[in-house]
Design an enzyme around this catalytic site. Structure first.
Site, PDB file in Angstrom:
ATOM      1  N   SER A 130      -8.430  53.389 -80.436  1.00  0.00           N
ATOM      2  CA  SER A 130      -7.778  52.384 -81.270  1.00  0.00           C
ATOM      3  C   SER A 130      -8.760  51.258 -81.596  1.00  0.00           C
ATOM      4  O   SER A 130      -9.878  51.526 -82.016  1.00  0.00           O
ATOM      5  CB  SER A 130      -6.518  51.885 -80.550  1.00  0.00           C
ATOM      6  OG  SER A 130      -5.686  51.193 -81.422  1.00  0.00           O
ATOM      7  N   ARG A 146       5.612  42.672 -81.357  1.00  0.00           N
ATOM      8  CA  ARG A 146       5.423  43.865 -80.524  1.00  0.00           C
ATOM      9  C   ARG A 146       6.442  44.944 -80.891  1.00  0.00           C
ATOM     10  O   ARG A 146       6.121  46.134 -80.907  1.00  0.00           O
ATOM     11  CB  ARG A 146       5.547  43.492 -79.042  1.00  0.00           C
ATOM     12  CG  ARG A 146       5.255  44.628 -78.063  1.00  0.00           C
ATOM     13  CD  ARG A 146       3.813  45.118 -78.153  1.00  0.00           C
ATOM     14  NE  ARG A 146       3.416  45.885 -76.980  1.00  0.00           N
ATOM     15  CZ  ARG A 146       2.192  46.365 -76.772  1.00  0.00           C
ATOM     16  NH1 ARG A 146       1.236  46.159 -77.656  1.00  0.00           N
ATOM     17  NH2 ARG A 146       1.905  47.045 -75.689  1.00  0.00           N
ATOM     18  N   HIS A 160       0.553  57.244 -81.605  1.00  0.00           N
ATOM     19  CA  HIS A 160      -0.728  56.570 -81.361  1.00  0.00           C
ATOM     20  C   HIS A 160      -0.938  56.268 -79.872  1.00  0.00           C
ATOM     21  O   HIS A 160      -2.050  56.368 -79.358  1.00  0.00           O
ATOM     22  CB  HIS A 160      -0.775  55.288 -82.192  1.00  0.00           C
ATOM     23  CG  HIS A 160      -2.037  54.522 -82.038  1.00  0.00           C
ATOM     24  ND1 HIS A 160      -3.267  55.057 -82.360  1.00  0.00           N
ATOM     25  CD2 HIS A 160      -2.284  53.267 -81.566  1.00  0.00           C
ATOM     26  CE1 HIS A 160      -4.214  54.160 -82.112  1.00  0.00           C
ATOM     27  NE2 HIS A 160      -3.642  53.076 -81.624  1.00  0.00           N
ATOM     28  N   ASP A 161       0.124  55.876 -79.177  1.00  0.00           N
ATOM     29  CA  ASP A 161      -0.013  55.560 -77.748  1.00  0.00           C
ATOM     30  C   ASP A 161      -0.459  56.760 -76.925  1.00  0.00           C
ATOM     31  O   ASP A 161      -0.777  56.610 -75.737  1.00  0.00           O
ATOM     32  CB  ASP A 161       1.307  55.018 -77.190  1.00  0.00           C
ATOM     33  CG  ASP A 161       1.413  53.499 -77.320  1.00  0.00           C
ATOM     34  OD1 ASP A 161       0.366  52.853 -77.524  1.00  0.00           O
ATOM     35  OD2 ASP A 161       2.533  52.982 -77.208  1.00  0.00           O
ATOM     36  N   ASP A 209       0.125  60.837 -84.471  1.00  0.00           N
ATOM     37  CA  ASP A 209      -0.287  59.439 -84.693  1.00  0.00           C
ATOM     38  C   ASP A 209      -0.061  59.059 -86.156  1.00  0.00           C
ATOM     39  O   ASP A 209      -0.731  59.590 -87.053  1.00  0.00           O
ATOM     40  CB  ASP A 209      -1.768  59.294 -84.309  1.00  0.00           C
ATOM     41  CG  ASP A 209      -2.238  57.840 -84.255  1.00  0.00           C
ATOM     42  OD1 ASP A 209      -1.571  56.968 -84.847  1.00  0.00           O
ATOM     43  OD2 ASP A 209      -3.275  57.597 -83.614  1.00  0.00           O
TER      44      ASP A 209
HETATM   45  C1  LIG Z   1      -1.268  43.098 -65.885  1.00  0.00           C
HETATM   46  C2  LIG Z   1      -1.663  43.592 -67.189  1.00  0.00           C
HETATM   47  O1  LIG Z   1      -1.909  42.879 -68.057  1.00  0.00           O
HETATM   48  S1  LIG Z   1      -1.760  45.261 -67.391  1.00  0.00           S
HETATM   49  C3  LIG Z   1      -1.990  45.585 -69.091  1.00  0.00           C
HETATM   50  C4  LIG Z   1      -1.351  46.876 -69.354  1.00  0.00           C
HETATM   51  N1  LIG Z   1      -1.291  47.175 -70.746  1.00  0.00           N
HETATM   52  C5  LIG Z   1      -2.355  47.578 -71.403  1.00  0.00           C
HETATM   53  O2  LIG Z   1      -3.398  47.725 -70.872  1.00  0.00           O
HETATM   54  C6  LIG Z   1      -2.203  47.876 -72.847  1.00  0.00           C
HETATM   55  C7  LIG Z   1      -2.059  49.310 -73.072  1.00  0.00           C
HETATM   56  N2  LIG Z   1      -0.810  49.833 -72.508  1.00  0.00           N
HETATM   57  C8  LIG Z   1       0.257  50.035 -73.275  1.00  0.00           C
HETATM   58  O3  LIG Z   1       0.283  49.755 -74.441  1.00  0.00           O
HETATM   59  C9  LIG Z   1       1.474  50.610 -72.572  1.00  0.00           C
HETATM   60  O4  LIG Z   1       1.437  50.252 -71.232  1.00  0.00           O
HETATM   61  C10 LIG Z   1       1.600  52.151 -72.676  1.00  0.00           C
HETATM   62  C11 LIG Z   1       1.658  52.528 -74.133  1.00  0.00           C
HETATM   63  C12 LIG Z   1       0.417  52.812 -72.030  1.00  0.00           C
HETATM   64  C13 LIG Z   1       2.841  52.616 -71.957  1.00  0.00           C
HETATM   65  O5  LIG Z   1       3.928  51.789 -72.293  1.00  0.00           O
HETATM   66  P1  LIG Z   1       5.117  51.560 -71.246  1.00  0.00           P
HETATM   67  O6  LIG Z   1       5.901  50.400 -71.687  1.00  0.00           O
HETATM   68  O7  LIG Z   1       4.572  51.490 -69.860  1.00  0.00           O
HETATM   69  O8  LIG Z   1       5.929  52.886 -71.318  1.00  0.00           O
HETATM   70  P2  LIG Z   1       7.259  53.201 -72.111  1.00  0.00           P
HETATM   71  O9  LIG Z   1       7.098  52.958 -73.560  1.00  0.00           O
HETATM   72  O10 LIG Z   1       7.635  54.570 -71.701  1.00  0.00           O
HETATM   73  O11 LIG Z   1       8.330  52.161 -71.564  1.00  0.00           O
HETATM   74  C14 LIG Z   1       8.663  52.168 -70.215  1.00  0.00           C
HETATM   75  C15 LIG Z   1       9.297  50.852 -69.863  1.00  0.00           C
HETATM   76  O12 LIG Z   1      10.377  50.586 -70.755  1.00  0.00           O
HETATM   77  C16 LIG Z   1      11.600  50.528 -70.012  1.00  0.00           C
HETATM   78  N3  LIG Z   1      12.612  51.153 -70.846  1.00  0.00           N
HETATM   79  C17 LIG Z   1      12.665  52.440 -71.267  1.00  0.00           C
HETATM   80  N4  LIG Z   1      13.746  52.624 -72.036  1.00  0.00           N
HETATM   81  C18 LIG Z   1      14.378  51.437 -72.113  1.00  0.00           C
HETATM   82  C19 LIG Z   1      15.564  51.004 -72.771  1.00  0.00           C
HETATM   83  N5  LIG Z   1      16.306  51.836 -73.510  1.00  0.00           N
HETATM   84  N6  LIG Z   1      15.923  49.718 -72.647  1.00  0.00           N
HETATM   85  C20 LIG Z   1      15.175  48.864 -71.913  1.00  0.00           C
HETATM   86  N7  LIG Z   1      14.049  49.218 -71.248  1.00  0.00           N
HETATM   87  C21 LIG Z   1      13.664  50.498 -71.359  1.00  0.00           C
HETATM   88  C22 LIG Z   1      11.330  51.331 -68.749  1.00  0.00           C
HETATM   89  O13 LIG Z   1      12.216  50.949 -67.715  1.00  0.00           O
HETATM   90  C23 LIG Z   1       9.900  50.925 -68.470  1.00  0.00           C
HETATM   91  O14 LIG Z   1       9.900  49.640 -67.901  1.00  0.00           O
HETATM   92  P3  LIG Z   1       8.688  49.142 -66.960  1.00  0.00           P
HETATM   93  O15 LIG Z   1       7.491  49.112 -67.833  1.00  0.00           O
HETATM   94  O16 LIG Z   1       9.115  47.788 -66.505  1.00  0.00           O
HETATM   95  O17 LIG Z   1       8.562  50.140 -65.851  1.00  0.00           O
HETATM   96  N1  LIG Z   2      -0.695  49.969 -77.057  1.00  0.00           N
HETATM   97  C1  LIG Z   2      -1.986  49.392 -77.312  1.00  0.00           C
HETATM   98  C2  LIG Z   2      -2.194  49.094 -78.770  1.00  0.00           C
HETATM   99  C3  LIG Z   2      -2.337  50.328 -79.574  1.00  0.00           C
HETATM  100  O1  LIG Z   2      -3.661  50.681 -79.666  1.00  0.00           O
HETATM  101  C4  LIG Z   2      -2.151  48.084 -76.628  1.00  0.00           C
HETATM  102  O2  LIG Z   2      -1.155  47.413 -76.370  1.00  0.00           O
HETATM  103  O3  LIG Z   2      -3.285  47.700 -76.379  1.00  0.00           O
END
Ligand SMILES: CC(=O)SCCNC(=O)CCNC(=O)[C@H](O)C(C)(C)COP(=O)(O)OP(=O)(O)OC[C@H]1O[C@@H](n2cnc3c(N)ncnc32)[C@H](O)[C@@H]1OP(=O)(O)O
Ligand SMILES: N[C@@H](CCO)C(=O)O
Length: 343
Positions: A135, A201, A319-320, A290
């Site tokens: 990305s 977001r 994309h994720d 994606d």
């Molecule tokens: C400390 C820090 O800063 S760490 C930084 C971490 N982030 C990054 O590095 C950026 C990149 N990461 C990302 O963009 C994301 O983490 C991803 C794409 C990898 C995964 O996204 P996630 O939100 O973890 O996964 P997903 O989309 O499946 O959602 C799961 C969450 O949504 C919640 N959820 C799922 N469905 C629902 C719903 N219908 N209603 C409410 N909440 C829901 C789950 O309980 C889960 O909650 P949690 O994150 O508190 O455990």
């Molecule tokens: N999910 C990513 C952005 C998409 O590339 C992030 O939050 O960093």
């Protein structure tokens, strides 16, 4: 691993013509450089991640993973503009002692790569075995590989592009409109724009996932009779809250603007000429579902970089998928690193 801070030159020139004064880059490393100094892997993170690659890319980086710190010297640095330790709109301006918020200078992807190039020099890493990113991180990695073609032996990019698309810029603009519609954003103070960021977001997620991902994970049961508070609704709200708890609107705008500027061919005679300058042995990966960085963009990259290999991740995550499909990514990496004669 503890975080380190690298001070950029007192006045760091930006592509816009402005200067960033008193800038710093936050970074982390894992593992050790080997005696031959040929085991460094440098990871470029995406929009809202940070220097802790073992945290946000689990399954790919860490003990027992493809990039195991027992074998690799892993470096990940936070980009300029991000709120995770590098100089950002919330950092005090040395001239005034106050954060610049919306007045922070425009950053380009070229600037983000340039700051990390300064860190590479500081660390004395004459050659990097693998430069990798997805990305926005892929945009940075490509930009860096074009600017410093002799520094990288391998380049691995996932779900990215050579020039940010009109579609991507439009999504970013929609998100910035949401942030600008929040009156607190214009207060220029910590927490300003949080409600706008929450909406941004939720908009962004539509581009990170897709119809099938929402259908698979957020559809009510067939016999569900509710008339509001659908799962997809609470998911959107929850994801907005989750980002607001760990990010800030001023950094988000700075980085989304940087993403818009991405154009490998700017002042280089166009994209094909820029891609032709890359010397690293390259693997480009696309994600079948994606919609933000479609596979057509990945194929264009692979076709433009001499000898590049293209691999496609079959995923419903959109994309994720570049953050989630680590098993498939590792399989492509295994094949990529098999010595050419053994294939
Ligand atoms: C400390 C820090 O800063 S760490 C930084 C971490 N982030 C990054 O590095 C950026 C990149 N990461 C990302 O963009 C994301 O983490 C991803 C794409 C990898 C995964 O996204 P996630 O939100 O973890 O996964 P997903 O989309 O499946 O959602 C799961 C969450 O949504 C919640 N959820 C799922 N469905 C629902 C719903 N219908 N209603 C409410 N909440 C829901 C789950 O309980 C889960 O909650 P949690 O994150 O508190 O455990
Ligand atoms: N999910 C990513 C952005 C998409 O590339 C992030 O939050 O960093």
């Amino acid at each position: 691993m503890p975080e380190h801070f690298f001070q950029l030159p007192e006045s760091f020139p930006l592509e816009s013509g402005a200067e960033l004064t008193g800038g710093q880059v936050a970074y982390r490393t894992w593992g050790q450089l080997n005696a031959a100094r040929d085991n460094a892997v440098w990871v470029c993170h995406a929009l809202t991640a940070n220097a802790d690659v073992l945290d946000w890319w689990p399954g790919l980086f860490g003990p027992g993973c493809f990039f195991d710190p027992a074998d690799w010297f892993i470096v990940c640095a936070n980009v300029l503009g991000s709120c995770y330790g590098s100089t950002s709109p919330l950092s005090p301006d040395p001239a005034t002692g106050r954060p610049r918020y919306q007045d922070f200078p425009l950053l380009t992807i070229r600037d983000l790569a340039g700051a990390h190039e300064a860190l590479r020099q500081e660390l004395g890493l004459a050659r990097i075995h693998t430069l990798m990113g997805g990305s926005l991180g892929g945009q940075q990695a490509l930009e860096w590989a074009v600017a410093q073609p002799e520094a990288f032996d391998h380049l691995v990019v996932i779900a990215t592009n050579a020039r940010h698309s009109a579609w991507g810029i439009a999504f970013n603009e929609a998100q910035r409109l949401a942030i600008e519609a929040d009156p607190t954003y214009h207060a220029n103070e910590p927490g300003g724009g949080d409600e706008g960021l929450r909406a941004a977001r939720a908009i962004a997620l539509l581009s990170y996932r897709g119809y099938d991902a929402y259908a698979a994970t957020q559809t009510e049961a067939p016999d569900d009779t509710r008339l509001r508070d659908y799962r997809a609704s609470t998911y959107q709200r929850y994801q907005g809250d989750k980002l607001v708890a760990r990010f800030d609107a001023y950094s988000y705008v700075a980085l989304s603007r940087a993403m818009d500027t991405h154009h490998l061919g700017r002042h280089r005679g166009g994209v094909p000429a820029a891609l032709a300058a890359i010397r690293a042995r390259t693997l480009v990966m696309g994600i079948s579902s994606d919609v933000l960085f479609p596979v057509s963009e990945q194929r264009e990259l692979a076709q433009g970089i001499a000898g590049a290999r293209y691999g496609e991740l079959e995923s419903g995550f959109g994309h994720d998928g570049f953050l989630l499909e680590t098993v498939q990514i590792a399989q492509h990496l295994e094949r990529f690193y098999v010595p050419v004669l053994a294939q």
